[in-house]
Write an enzyme that holds these catalytic residues in place. Structure first.
Site, mmCIF file in Angstrom:
data_model
loop_
_atom_site.group_PDB
_atom_site.id
_atom_site.type_symbol
_atom_site.label_atom_id
_atom_site.label_comp_id
_atom_site.label_asym_id
_atom_site.label_seq_id
_atom_site.Cartn_x
_atom_site.Cartn_y
_atom_site.Cartn_z
ATOM 1 N N GLY A 71 39.313 35.186 35.730
ATOM 2 C CA GLY A 71 40.108 33.983 34.929
ATOM 3 C C GLY A 71 39.132 32.636 36.186
ATOM 4 O O GLY A 71 39.280 31.317 35.623
ATOM 5 N N SER A 72 39.773 32.986 37.121
ATOM 6 C CA SER A 72 39.905 32.300 38.029
ATOM 7 C C SER A 72 38.270 31.076 37.900
ATOM 8 O O SER A 72 38.203 29.967 37.998
ATOM 9 C CB SER A 72 40.038 31.925 39.437
ATOM 10 O OG SER A 72 40.862 32.253 39.184
ATOM 11 N N ASN A 154 51.308 32.057 32.435
ATOM 12 C CA ASN A 154 51.645 32.683 33.818
ATOM 13 C C ASN A 154 53.230 32.768 34.558
ATOM 14 O O ASN A 154 53.950 33.894 34.349
ATOM 15 C CB ASN A 154 50.772 32.686 34.078
ATOM 16 C CG ASN A 154 50.111 31.248 35.055
ATOM 17 O OD1 ASN A 154 50.385 31.105 34.485
ATOM 18 N ND2 ASN A 154 50.977 31.214 36.904
ATOM 19 N N GLN A 182 46.092 34.573 30.552
ATOM 20 C CA GLN A 182 48.027 35.213 30.037
ATOM 21 C C GLN A 182 48.054 35.962 28.363
ATOM 22 O O GLN A 182 48.530 37.258 28.974
ATOM 23 C CB GLN A 182 48.928 34.617 31.250
ATOM 24 C CG GLN A 182 49.668 35.082 30.863
ATOM 25 C CD GLN A 182 49.779 36.257 33.146
ATOM 26 O OE1 GLN A 182 49.843 37.173 32.452
ATOM 27 N NE2 GLN A 182 49.639 36.372 33.602
ATOM 28 N N ALA A 202 39.831 40.239 33.183
ATOM 29 C CA ALA A 202 40.587 41.830 32.817
ATOM 30 C C ALA A 202 41.511 42.399 32.975
ATOM 31 O O ALA A 202 41.926 42.915 32.373
ATOM 32 C CB ALA A 202 39.282 43.288 32.932
ATOM 33 N N HIS A 203 41.973 42.043 34.575
ATOM 34 C CA HIS A 203 43.070 42.590 35.270
ATOM 35 C C HIS A 203 44.377 42.353 34.468
ATOM 36 O O HIS A 203 45.911 43.439 35.171
ATOM 37 C CB HIS A 203 42.726 42.496 36.729
ATOM 38 C CG HIS A 203 43.792 41.408 36.793
ATOM 39 N ND1 HIS A 203 44.938 41.186 37.358
ATOM 40 C CD2 HIS A 203 43.330 39.872 37.404
ATOM 41 C CE1 HIS A 203 45.023 40.127 38.425
ATOM 42 N NE2 HIS A 203 43.260 39.262 37.828
ATOM 43 N N THR A 239 23.194 38.997 40.279
ATOM 44 C CA THR A 239 23.181 40.144 39.064
ATOM 45 C C THR A 239 24.623 40.083 38.691
ATOM 46 O O THR A 239 25.401 40.359 38.977
ATOM 47 C CB THR A 239 22.790 41.623 40.466
ATOM 48 O OG1 THR A 239 21.541 41.083 41.692
ATOM 49 C CG2 THR A 239 22.615 42.324 39.619
ATOM 50 N N CYS A 327 55.199 30.062 44.998
ATOM 51 C CA CYS A 327 55.276 29.663 46.857
ATOM 52 C C CYS A 327 55.406 31.308 47.345
ATOM 53 O O CYS A 327 55.522 32.601 46.862
ATOM 54 C CB CYS A 327 56.254 29.221 47.371
ATOM 55 S SG CYS A 327 58.179 29.954 46.501
#
Ligand SMILES: *Cc1c(COP(=O)(O)O)cnc(C)c1O
Length: 382
Positions: A71-72, A154, A182, A202-203, A239, A327
């Site tokens: 996502g990042s 999120n 999210q 995906a996670h 790759t 935090c």
């Protein structure tokens, strides 16, 4: 020790069926999709059919799906890649985001301002974190390079009116990105006509960590942010991570299985948590939108407690939850997202996020709601 996981917004376990379809691509079907020979072709075929199955779910074309490391990275590629391309082609210089973004969007936009000379502007949101459409419309005149607004939040669970925001942007010819990391798996998402760029990882939906996707409207030109080989339409060198790409596609396909049944299960659990906490805990209020929110997401601020201490106390009692703020232990700064909703800094420190998943049971929630009042009174008494 017995432990109840209530932090599915942080990550989810890899689904057993997803893991099973991934495994052969580590050691048996191990080819490099860019190789010409049969090993390469086998891997390329698998990557392309993963791309096709994702495209058919999102109702877009396969060339509009770019595989990334998560996502990042998708957020980075969408925002930096679009901003740089739009400046080079048409001198567009303004970057518009909401003040309630994930840091993958927020810090990328800030870097564009601090290092690249873009002008960063924040789109007004209401006390629930929802974009104020009339105010937003007024910001769009002039040289806007990109607009980015989070789909499902999120930290506070709020779902934004993405189709309306996208419609406004498309009328003005301005590229619109949404961070759906999210939201994916909890909202039925269709690409066409609603946004130009969308990030997912995906996670967050029972796939592996370290793989994501970026949907990009094929008519939008962006620059790569990672240069090198010509993989992914020249937009993401490196790759292919073949087993993980197989994994994200299988996980996304599986989110549509029993979709309605699972969503109502999540929402029922979420609503028990919301009502239970609000009724049992003095000084607890819901953060984010009461109705337009992710089905698995409950979030609160609780007066007079420290969110980090609460999360540690809950962990000792056998519950994995989150403070929902960026935090870390020892960093007493309240979350910028909560401050942007108008919550006072002292109250914002008392944040709690409880998110449910496929394996959450009624019994777990009953026990959680029985145990939490005493955990909180003990903290307050300290
Ligand atoms: C988790 C998350 C991200 C980051 O995704 P990764 O795949 O962990 O890099 C970005 N945005 C939102 C809204 C998230 O929830």
């Amino acid at each position: 020790m017995y432990n109840t996981y209530l932090d599915y917004a942080a990550t989810t376990p890899v689904d057993d069926e997803v893991l099973e379809v991934m495994l052969p691509y580590f050691n048996q079907k191990f080819g490099n999709p860019s190789s010409v020979h049969r090993h390469g072709q086998q891997a390329e075929g698998a990557v392309e059919s993963a791309r096709e199955s994702i495209a058919s779910l999102l109702e877009c074309e396969p060339v509009e799906i770019i595989f990334t490391s998560g996502g990042s990275e998708s957020d980075n590629l969408a925002i930096r890649g679009t901003a740089l391309a739009r400046r080079s082609r048409m001198n567009a210089n303004r970057v518009l985001i909401t003040p309630v973004e994930h840091e993958a969007v927020g810090r990328t936009a800030r870097q564009l301002q601090d290092l690249y000379g873009f002008k960063l502007e924040y789109i007004p949101v209401d006390n629930f974190g929802v974009v104020k459409l009339p105010d937003f419309k007024k910001m769009l005149a002039g040289d806007v390079a990109i607009v980015s607004a989070i789909y499902g939040n999120n930290e506070i669970g709020t779902i934004n009116p993405i189709n309306e925001i996208g419609q406004i942007c498309s009328e003005m010819g301005i590229p619109f990105h949404t961070d759906a990391v999210q939201a994916m798996g909890y909202v039925e998402i269709k690409a066409k006509g609603h946004f130009d760029l969308l990030s997912a990882g995906a996670h967050k939906f029972y796939g592996p960590k370290g793989v994501g996707l970026l949907y990009k409207n094929r008519n939008l030109k962006i620059f790569p942010t990672q240069t090198g080989g010509a993989q992914e339409m020249g937009l993401r060198a490196g790759t292919h991570n073949v087993p993980y790409i197989i994994g994200i596609a299988a996980a996304l396909v599986k989110t549509r299985r029993d979709f309605e049944k699972l969503q109502s299960q999540y929402a029922a659990h979420r609503d028990r948590i919301i009502t239970g906490i609000i009724n049992r805990i003095e000084g607890a209020t819901l953060t984010g939108h009461p109705i337009s929110r992710l089905n698995n997401h409950a979030s609160f601020v609780i007066n007079g407690i420290d969110g980090n201490q609460l999360v540690m106390a809950l962990d000792i009692a056998g519950y994995s939850c989150s403070s929902g703020s960026a935090c870390k232990t020892g960093n007493p700064e309240p979350s910028e997202v909560l401050l942007a909703l108008g919550i006072a800094p002292d109250n914002a420190k008392g944040s709690l996020r409880v998110t449910v998943g496929r394996d959450t049971t009624d019994e777990q929630i009953t026990k959680f709601l029985e145990d939490i009042p005493e955990i909180i009174s003990r903290l307050k008494a300290q």
